[in-house]
Design an enzyme around this catalytic site. Structure first.
Site, PDB file in Angstrom:
ATOM      1  N   GLY A  14     -35.388  18.687  44.141  1.00 61.65           N
ATOM      2  CA  GLY A  14     -34.881  19.816  44.786  1.00 61.65           C
ATOM      3  C   GLY A  14     -34.007  19.270  45.906  1.00 61.65           C
ATOM      4  O   GLY A  14     -33.766  18.120  45.991  1.00 61.65           O
ATOM      5  N   GLY A  17     -35.474  17.050  48.580  1.00 58.83           N
ATOM      6  CA  GLY A  17     -35.886  15.772  47.968  1.00 58.83           C
ATOM      7  C   GLY A  17     -34.698  15.037  47.913  1.00 58.83           C
ATOM      8  O   GLY A  17     -34.958  13.575  47.786  1.00 58.83           O
ATOM      9  N   ASN A 105     -47.757  30.989  46.410  1.00 54.95           N
ATOM     10  CA  ASN A 105     -47.663  29.301  47.066  1.00 54.95           C
ATOM     11  C   ASN A 105     -49.466  29.140  47.400  1.00 54.95           C
ATOM     12  O   ASN A 105     -49.641  27.946  47.172  1.00 54.95           O
ATOM     13  CB  ASN A 105     -47.076  29.254  48.596  1.00 54.95           C
ATOM     14  N   ASP A 162     -37.926  22.527  63.841  1.00 52.52           N
ATOM     15  CA  ASP A 162     -37.711  23.542  65.025  1.00 52.52           C
ATOM     16  C   ASP A 162     -37.584  22.846  66.221  1.00 52.52           C
ATOM     17  O   ASP A 162     -36.795  23.117  67.254  1.00 52.52           O
ATOM     18  CB  ASP A 162     -39.158  24.427  65.219  1.00 52.52           C
ATOM     19  N   HIS A 190     -44.102  27.831  61.818  1.00 50.61           N
ATOM     20  CA  HIS A 190     -42.649  27.465  61.325  1.00 50.61           C
ATOM     21  C   HIS A 190     -42.128  29.051  60.819  1.00 50.61           C
ATOM     22  O   HIS A 190     -41.966  29.048  59.565  1.00 50.61           O
ATOM     23  CB  HIS A 190     -42.683  26.431  60.413  1.00 50.61           C
TER      24      HIS A 190
HETATM   25  P1  NAI Z   1     -35.282  23.822  46.174  1.00 52.17           P
HETATM   26  O1  NAI Z   1     -35.445  24.971  45.651  1.00 52.17           O
HETATM   27  O2  NAI Z   1     -33.972  22.837  46.215  1.00 52.17           O
HETATM   28  O3  NAI Z   1     -36.300  22.612  45.604  1.00 52.17           O
HETATM   29  C1  NAI Z   1     -37.672  22.892  45.522  1.00 52.17           C
HETATM   30  C2  NAI Z   1     -38.097  21.929  44.211  1.00 52.17           C
HETATM   31  O4  NAI Z   1     -39.509  22.148  44.157  1.00 52.17           O
HETATM   32  C3  NAI Z   1     -37.561  22.447  42.669  1.00 52.17           C
HETATM   33  O5  NAI Z   1     -37.256  21.230  42.213  1.00 52.17           O
HETATM   34  C4  NAI Z   1     -38.861  23.102  42.252  1.00 52.17           C
HETATM   35  O6  NAI Z   1     -38.639  22.812  40.713  1.00 52.17           O
HETATM   36  C5  NAI Z   1     -39.976  22.283  42.859  1.00 52.17           C
HETATM   37  N1  NAI Z   1     -41.112  23.014  42.560  1.00 52.17           N
HETATM   38  C6  NAI Z   1     -41.499  24.286  42.697  1.00 52.17           C
HETATM   39  N2  NAI Z   1     -42.629  24.534  42.413  1.00 52.17           N
HETATM   40  C7  NAI Z   1     -43.457  23.243  42.571  1.00 52.17           C
HETATM   41  C8  NAI Z   1     -44.655  22.803  42.246  1.00 52.17           C
HETATM   42  N3  NAI Z   1     -45.684  23.754  42.034  1.00 52.17           N
HETATM   43  N4  NAI Z   1     -45.052  21.530  42.284  1.00 52.17           N
HETATM   44  C9  NAI Z   1     -44.092  20.522  42.224  1.00 52.17           C
HETATM   45  N5  NAI Z   1     -42.740  21.055  42.546  1.00 52.17           N
HETATM   46  C10 NAI Z   1     -42.397  22.115  42.669  1.00 52.17           C
HETATM   47  O7  NAI Z   1     -35.691  23.697  47.666  1.00 52.17           O
HETATM   48  P2  NAI Z   1     -35.615  22.970  48.855  1.00 52.17           P
HETATM   49  O8  NAI Z   1     -34.417  23.484  49.278  1.00 52.17           O
HETATM   50  O9  NAI Z   1     -35.664  21.587  48.436  1.00 52.17           O
HETATM   51  O10 NAI Z   1     -36.715  23.316  49.743  1.00 52.17           O
HETATM   52  C11 NAI Z   1     -38.132  23.087  49.581  1.00 52.17           C
HETATM   53  C12 NAI Z   1     -38.821  23.975  50.351  1.00 52.17           C
HETATM   54  O11 NAI Z   1     -38.822  23.534  51.700  1.00 52.17           O
HETATM   55  C13 NAI Z   1     -38.694  25.344  50.483  1.00 52.17           C
HETATM   56  O12 NAI Z   1     -40.268  26.107  50.392  1.00 52.17           O
HETATM   57  C14 NAI Z   1     -38.306  25.551  51.820  1.00 52.17           C
HETATM   58  O13 NAI Z   1     -38.414  27.179  52.237  1.00 52.17           O
HETATM   59  C15 NAI Z   1     -38.785  24.752  52.601  1.00 52.17           C
HETATM   60  N6  NAI Z   1     -38.121  24.450  53.765  1.00 52.17           N
HETATM   61  C16 NAI Z   1     -39.078  23.935  54.988  1.00 52.17           C
HETATM   62  C17 NAI Z   1     -38.698  23.573  56.060  1.00 52.17           C
HETATM   63  C18 NAI Z   1     -39.269  23.263  57.152  1.00 52.17           C
HETATM   64  O14 NAI Z   1     -38.875  23.260  58.399  1.00 52.17           O
HETATM   65  N7  NAI Z   1     -40.732  23.483  57.210  1.00 52.17           N
HETATM   66  C19 NAI Z   1     -37.154  23.681  56.463  1.00 52.17           C
HETATM   67  C20 NAI Z   1     -36.328  23.903  55.127  1.00 52.17           C
HETATM   68  C21 NAI Z   1     -36.871  24.170  54.000  1.00 52.17           C
END
Ligand code: NAI
Length: 328
Positions: A14, A17, A105, A162, A190
Site C-alpha cells: 500500500g 508501506g 476490521n 495527530d 485517532h
Molecule cells: P492502501 O489502500 O494504499 O494500502 C493498504 C494495503 O493493505 C493494501 O496493499 C491492501 O492489499 C493491504 N491489506 C488489506 N487488508 C489486508 C490484510 N488483511 N492483511 C494484509 N494486508 C492487507 O492504504 P494506506 O494509504 O497505505 O493506508 C493503510 C491504513 O492506514 C488505512 O487503514 C488508513 O486508514 C490508515 N491510516 C492511519 C493513520 C493513523 O494515523 N493511524 C494515518 C493514515 C492512514
C-alpha cells in the site's frame, strides 16, 4: 555488529508501506547500527506488487537490510517478529456503515492478533496504523491475550500523527520552532474526536498556552484543524496521508525502542490511568526508556479537558461495544 531483528509490516504493497519500508531498511526506525529483516504481509492479489517493492528495496543496496520475505500468511509474516507494524486494513467502501467497517476490521485483527501471539517474539512490540486503529489494536490485543505469551501492554494504536500535526500548528501559531516544543499530549481516539492538549506544552521553558493565550483559537481553529487534518489531506491530494503516516509510525517505534527525552503521545491499552477503563487503547502522554513506555501520571485535568476526554472516550466505548461479540 548486532544480530538482525525481524520487522513485520502488513499492507506492504500500500501507499503507507511504500513510504515506510525504505525508512525502516535505512535504519531510521531502529538505529543506524541495527540490521533488519523485513517480513511483508499483504493479500494474495497484492503479492506481485509486494515483489516490486522488494525489487526496489534490493536496488537501494541498504547496508542494514539483512533479508526479506513476502507472504499472504500471517503465521509466516509474524514468525519470530520483534516489531509488527499493522498497516493493512479494510478501507471503508461505498455505502459501508461504521459498524460494518468495525466488524470487517475486527475479523482481520482477531486473526492477526492471534497469529502474533502464537508466532512472534515474546517481547514483540506491535503498532496498529490501519484504521480504526485504536479499536483494531484493542481487538488484536484481546485475541493475543487468549493465546498468552506476549505482553498485552505492547499492542498500541498510532496517535503520533495527530501529535505531530498538533506540534506544527502550535509552532506556526506561536512563532517557536517545532523542535523547541516539549510536553505535547493528544488524548483518546485517532479520529476527529481526539483531544490535542497543549496546556503542559513548553518552548524553551515558556508556556505555549500562555504565549498563545487564545481559548477561542484553541476551540474553534486548532482542535478542528488537527482533528480534520486527515480529511483535508484527502481533499487536497486525492489520496489519504501516507508519507506523514509512515513518518509517525517511524517516530512511535523509534521512541519506544530507543527512548525519548520528551513526552510522546502513544495509543496504549489503559491501565486505568485518568479514569480510562482498563484495556481501552487510548492516546496518553508517555515516557519511553530502555525499550519500555510509561504513562505520565498526575497531570491536572480541568473541566474543559474533562469534557473533551469524556467525548473521545465515549466514541471508543461505542466502537468497543460494536465489536464485543467478536471477542467472545
Ligand atoms: P492502501 O489502500 O494504499 O494500502 C493498504 C494495503 O493493505 C493494501 O496493499 C491492501 O492489499 C493491504 N491489506 C488489506 N487488508 C489486508 C490484510 N488483511 N492483511 C494484509 N494486508 C492487507 O492504504 P494506506 O494509504 O497505505 O493506508 C493503510 C491504513 O492506514 C488505512 O487503514 C488508513 O486508514 C490508515 N491510516 C492511519 C493513520 C493513523 O494515523 N493511524 C494515518 C493514515 C492512514
Amino acid at each position: 555488529s548486532k544480530a538482525p531483528v525481524r520487522v513485520a509490516v502488513t499492507g506492504a504493497a500500500g501507499q503507507i508501506g511504500y513510504s515506510l519500508l525504505f525508512r525502516i531498511a535505512s535504519g531510521e526506525m531502529l538505529g543506524k547500527d541495527q540490521p533488519v529483516i523485513l517480513q511483508l504481509l499483504d493479500l494474495p492479489q497484492a503479492q506481485k506488487a509486494v515483489k516490486g517493492v522488494m525489487m526496489e528495496l534490493d536496488d537501494c543496496a541498504f547496508p542494514l537490510l539483512a533479508g526479506m520475505v513476502a507472504t499472504d500468511d500471517p503465521n509466516v509474516a509474524f514468525k519470530d517478529a520483534d516489531y509488527c507494524l499493522l498497516v493493512g486494513a479494510r478501507p471503508r467502501g461505498p455505502g459501508m456503515e461504521r459498524a460494518d467497517l468495525l466488524t470487517a476490521n475486527g475479523a482481520i485483527f482477531t486473526v492477526q492478533g492471534k497469529a502474533i501471539a502464537e508466532n512472534a517474539s515474546e517481547n514483540v512490540k506491535v503498532l496498529v496504523v490501519g484504521n480504526p486503529c485504536n479499536t483494531n489494536a484493542y481487538i488484536a490485543r484481546a485475541a493475543a491475550i487468549k493465546v498468552g505469551r506476549t505482553n498485552p501492554a505492547n499492542y498500541h494504536g498510532m496517535l503520533r500523527l495527530d501529535h505531530n500535526r498538533a506540534l506544527t500548528q502550535l509552532a506556526q501559531k506561536s512563532g517557536r520552532s517545532v523542535s523547541s516544543l516539549k510536553k505535547m499530549v493528544v488524548w483518546g481516539n485517532h479520529s476527529p474526536s481526539m483531544y490535542a492538549d497543549y496546556r503542559f506544552c513548553t518552548s524553551n521553558g515558556d508556556s505555549i498556552k500562555d504565549l498563545i493565550n487564545d481559548h477561542a483559537w484553541n476551540n474553534d481553529v486548532f482542535l478542528p484543524t488537527v482533528g480534520k487534518r486527515g480529511a483535508a489531506i484527502i481533499e487536497a491530494r486525492g489520496l489519504s496521508s501516507a508519507a506523514s503516516a509512515a513518518n509517525a509510525a517511524i517516530d512511535h517505534m523509534r521512541d519506544w525502542a530507543l527512548g525519548s527525552d520528551d513526552w510522546v503521545t502513544m495509543g496504549v491499552p489503559s491501565d486505568g490511568s485518568y479514569g480510562i477503563p482498563e484495556g481501552v487503547v487510548f492516546g496518553f502522554p508517555c515516557e519511553c526508556k530502555n525499550g519500555e513506555f510509561k504513562i505520565i501520571q498526575g497531570l491536572e485535568i480541568d473541566e474543559y479537558s474533562k469534557g473533551k476526554i469524556a467525548n473521545t472516550l465515549k466514541e471508543l466505548e461505542e466502537e468497543r461495544a460494536a465489536v464485543a461479540d467478536m471477542l467472545k
